[in-house]
Design a protein around this motif. Structure first.
Motif, short mmCIF file in Angstrom:
data_model
loop_
_atom_site.label_atom_id
_atom_site.label_comp_id
_atom_site.label_asym_id
_atom_site.label_seq_id
_atom_site.Cartn_x
_atom_site.Cartn_y
_atom_site.Cartn_z
N ILE A 67 46.94 40.41 46.16
CA ILE A 67 47.03 39.25 45.27
C ILE A 67 47.82 39.68 44.04
CG2 ILE A 67 45.75 37.43 44.11
CD1 ILE A 67 45.21 37.69 47.14
N HIS A 68 48.94 38.98 43.79
CA HIS A 68 49.89 39.36 42.73
C HIS A 68 49.79 38.38 41.56
CE1 HIS A 68 52.40 42.31 45.04
NE2 HIS A 68 51.79 41.70 46.04
N LYS A 69 49.79 38.94 40.36
CA LYS A 69 49.75 38.16 39.13
C LYS A 69 50.70 38.76 38.10
CE LYS A 69 46.58 34.87 39.56
NZ LYS A 69 46.84 33.47 39.15
N THR A 70 50.83 38.08 36.95
CA THR A 70 51.56 38.67 35.82
C THR A 70 50.69 39.75 35.18
OG1 THR A 70 50.67 37.26 34.07
CG2 THR A 70 52.52 36.38 35.34
N ALA A 71 51.29 40.50 34.28
CA ALA A 71 50.51 41.46 33.49
C ALA A 71 49.66 40.70 32.47
CB ALA A 71 51.46 42.44 32.80
N ALA A 72 48.97 41.44 31.61
CA ALA A 72 47.93 40.85 30.76
C ALA A 72 48.46 40.15 29.51
CB ALA A 72 46.91 41.91 30.38
N VAL A 123 42.64 38.19 35.14
CA VAL A 123 41.22 37.83 35.25
C VAL A 123 40.88 37.40 36.66
CG1 VAL A 123 40.89 37.21 32.83
CG2 VAL A 123 41.49 35.44 34.47
N LEU A 124 41.85 36.83 37.39
CA LEU A 124 41.59 36.52 38.80
C LEU A 124 41.37 37.80 39.59
CD1 LEU A 124 41.51 34.33 41.08
CD2 LEU A 124 43.90 34.94 41.51
N LEU A 125 42.21 38.79 39.33
CA LEU A 125 42.10 40.06 40.03
C LEU A 125 40.76 40.73 39.71
CD1 LEU A 125 45.72 41.41 39.45
CD2 LEU A 125 44.90 39.77 41.17
N GLN A 126 40.34 40.70 38.45
CA GLN A 126 39.05 41.27 38.09
C GLN A 126 37.90 40.55 38.80
OE1 GLN A 126 39.88 41.89 33.43
NE2 GLN A 126 38.04 42.91 34.16
#
Length: 608
Positions: free
Chosen positions: A272-277, A283-286
């Motif tokens: 699952i890929h997202k932008t950095a913080a 928060v989705l990854l967490q």
């Protein structure tokens, strides 16, 4: 199971978005031979026209892409930074303790146009004229105004007539409220787009040269000049006073979108890929990592235990967002360490936890803004407010603190907030983008341009030393959160939703139903949704609802009452109100598939 529409399956191309016209335009570009990147750009510019209460050329647009021929994933950051003179002292010197949610003082560099142009230049194949022409056509010839846009204009009619005459000129033609479903035009915006295209074509015949010329026209040419001049004119904002802006033409000229790597974790056989913080995406990854540690795959879909667990996990992840996320030195590797996730997951108990409980990634000591109270036994009390809110403040999204005039009794729906688009082409390229900002109700129209400026600076704290404190040149910690789910065999999908702080909560049930429990994309989108409103809002006035949960009634009264028994303050949001998810991708068998949200009655997918 019954679904509101079929999951689309084909082999040529798929587009899903929050507006049927944008999806149709994206599909038109694919039919012309364009790739997913071309189609996303055309859909993105179209969304600026047909959803002006949700985004605009003066807004923001984080974009995540996947290039199929070499597996390259990337983020194009269309989130502009704070102006060079936007210091904490500049605001506190005006007697402000928070940046207003509307007007000139909240303006950062508008990144949407630059990001779309950069995506087209780097990864697209078609000339600018092909992808911009549909948006010009809708702005010039008109489009059917969706009810939410008409309602939004109605809520700010007095503001327009008394304080924002340039907005009244565009959105109150002849002084009248526009009618939902009627043809609506924005000739000023059409003229702006046409002039961008004219200046691009005058630069020569080369495709990239033309795109670069359009960027210059926007960020250093006639568009930037009009913005700079207007920002020196005081306008009324949500503080109740008139202010000039801090954004200047120099800020615009210095900015260019950046390409960055994605951030990813493994979940249910996919990355699952997202932008950095600098965005809230991690928060989705967490949440996924904590749910994995809690064996969420064994949960019963739609059960009290599942909803309770996901709500409690969300509260932990978003507390970490408040303590650690921002455009600076973020301990992201520690935050995404599975051992940290397991440690955090162990805090989930059988009843609703109070307060805000950020963790200590890598042994660091968390810190929250002073408005959240004083730390007691590792918990901050939080900042809560009931249903009464501040008119005109913040992002126009749903939630417990929107003005009652903008809600309906059955769903609590407010006027919307953001757009989303997902594209996959026949080669397997994928794009997920969440354009937002430049809302018609949050910033007055720049004279002659037909659109307003972004108000994303409201997401900074005017308190030094925090992860999201205001610093000149920094990006505000945006809620905009496009995403990709990719498997090792090349299958996977682009996905996302509007929703402000809810974006990375509404995608949780979607991902669980699809990746863990085998629902197709449309069935996963249709599944009942929920979210925590105990999570702090990122938008002025930055409050939340104590132990609040909104849940769709289709979960059943036994589930809603079971959540209340565990201490959650549950609001029944009606049967179809939470989430605006769309998705498009490649199945493991190589066929393409897509789905789009039925809630709101305007999102659609198209494909063949």
């Amino acid at each position: 199971m019954f679904t509101t529409r079929p999951e689309l399956v084909g082999s040529y191309g798929m587009v899903g978005s929050t507006h049927w016209l944008a999806s149709a335009v994206g599909m038109r570009i694919l039919e012309q031979g364009g790739n997913a990147f071309d189609a996303a750009v055309a859909a993105g510019f179209t969304l600026q026209v047909v959803e002006p209460h949700l985004n605009g050329p003066g807004g923001d647009a984080p974009i995540i892409g996947y290039r199929a021929d070499d597996g390259h994933t990337f983020v194009l950051c269309g989130q502009g930074p704070a102006p060079a003179t936007a210091t904490i002292d500049a605001y506190t010197g005006l007697g402000l303790t928070e940046i207003p949610g509307t007007g000139h003082l909240a303006a950062v560099v508008p990144g949407a146009v630059g990001a779309w142009l950069d995506l087209l230049a780097r990864y697209g194949t078609l000339p600018l004229a092909d992808v911009l022409s549909p948006a010009i056509g809708y702005a010039e010839d008109g489009y059917p105004l969706v009810p939410a846009t008409a309602r939004t204009i109605g809520t700010v009619r007095e503001l327009f007539t008394e304080h924002w005459p340039t907005s009244a000129e565009v959105y109150l033609p002849h002084g009248d409220l526009p009618v939902a479903g009627a043809r609506f035009r924005n000739p000023q915006l059409a003229t702006t787009y046409r002039r961008l295209l004219t200046e691009a074509q005058s630069a020569g015949s080369d495709r990239v040269t033309q795109i670069e010329a359009a960027h210059r026209a926007f960020y250093t040419g006639f568009v930037a000049e009009a913005m700079d001049e207007f920002l020196r004119t005081p306008v009324r904002d949500s503080s109740g006073r008139d202010h000039t802006g801090l954004l200047t033409g120099d800020d615009l000229a210095r900015w260019h979108p950046t390409e960055e790597p994605t951030v990813a974790v493994e979940f249910a056989g996919a990355q699952i890929h997202k932008t950095a913080a600098w965005g809230q995406g991690p928060v989705l990854l967490q949440q996924l990592q904590m749910l994995d540690a809690l064996n969420v795959a064994d949960a019963e879909p739609g059960s009290v235990e599942l909803v309770h667990t996901t709500v409690e996990v969300a509260k932990l992840a978003f507390a970490d967002r408040e303590a650690w996320y921002g455009d600076g030195d973020v301990p992201l590797a520690d935050l995404l360490d599975p051992r940290y996730a397991a440690e955090r997951a162990a805090l989930v108990g059988p009843t609703a936890a109070d307060g805000l409980r950020p963790g200590s990634p890598g042994g660091r000591t968390p810190r929250l803004a002073s408005v959240f109270g004083d730390l007691v036994d590792g918990v901050w009390p939080g900042r809560y407010q009931g249903a009464a809110g501040v008119v005109g403040g913040g992002e126009p999204t749903r939630g417990p603190f929107g003005p009652e005039a903008m809600r309906t009794e059955t769903t609590g729906e407010t006027r919307g907030d953001t757009c989303h688009v997902d594209v996959v082409d026949r080669w397997g390229n994928r794009v997920s983008a969440t354009p937002s900002g430049g809302w018609l109700q949050s910033s007055p129209v720049v004279p002659g341009l037909g659109f307003g400026l972004p108000t994303r600076a409201q997401m900074f704290w005017l308190e030094p030393g925090l992860s999201a404190s205001l610093v000149p040149g920094r990006r505000p910690r945006t809620t905009l959160s496009p995403a990709l789910a990719l498997r090792a065999d090349g299958s996977g999908f682009a996905f996302g939703t509007p929703g402000g702080d809810q974006q990375d909560q509404w995608t949780i049930p979607f991902l669980l139903h699809h990746l863990l429990w085998g629902a197709d994309l449309q069935a996963a989108i249709d599944a009942p949704g929920w979210h925590s409103t105990h999570v702090p809002s990122s938008f002025h006035p930055r409050v939340s609802e104590h132990l609040g949960v909104e849940a769709e009634s289709r979960l059943g009264s036994a589930v809603l009452n079971g959540l209340r028994a565990r201490g959650h303050q549950v609001r029944d949001a009606g049967p179809w109100s939470l989430g605006r998810v769309s998705a498009a991708g490649v199945r493991p068998d190589g066929l393409l598939h897509a789905g789009a949200n039925p809630r709101g009655m305007q999102g659609y997918a198209a494909g063949r």
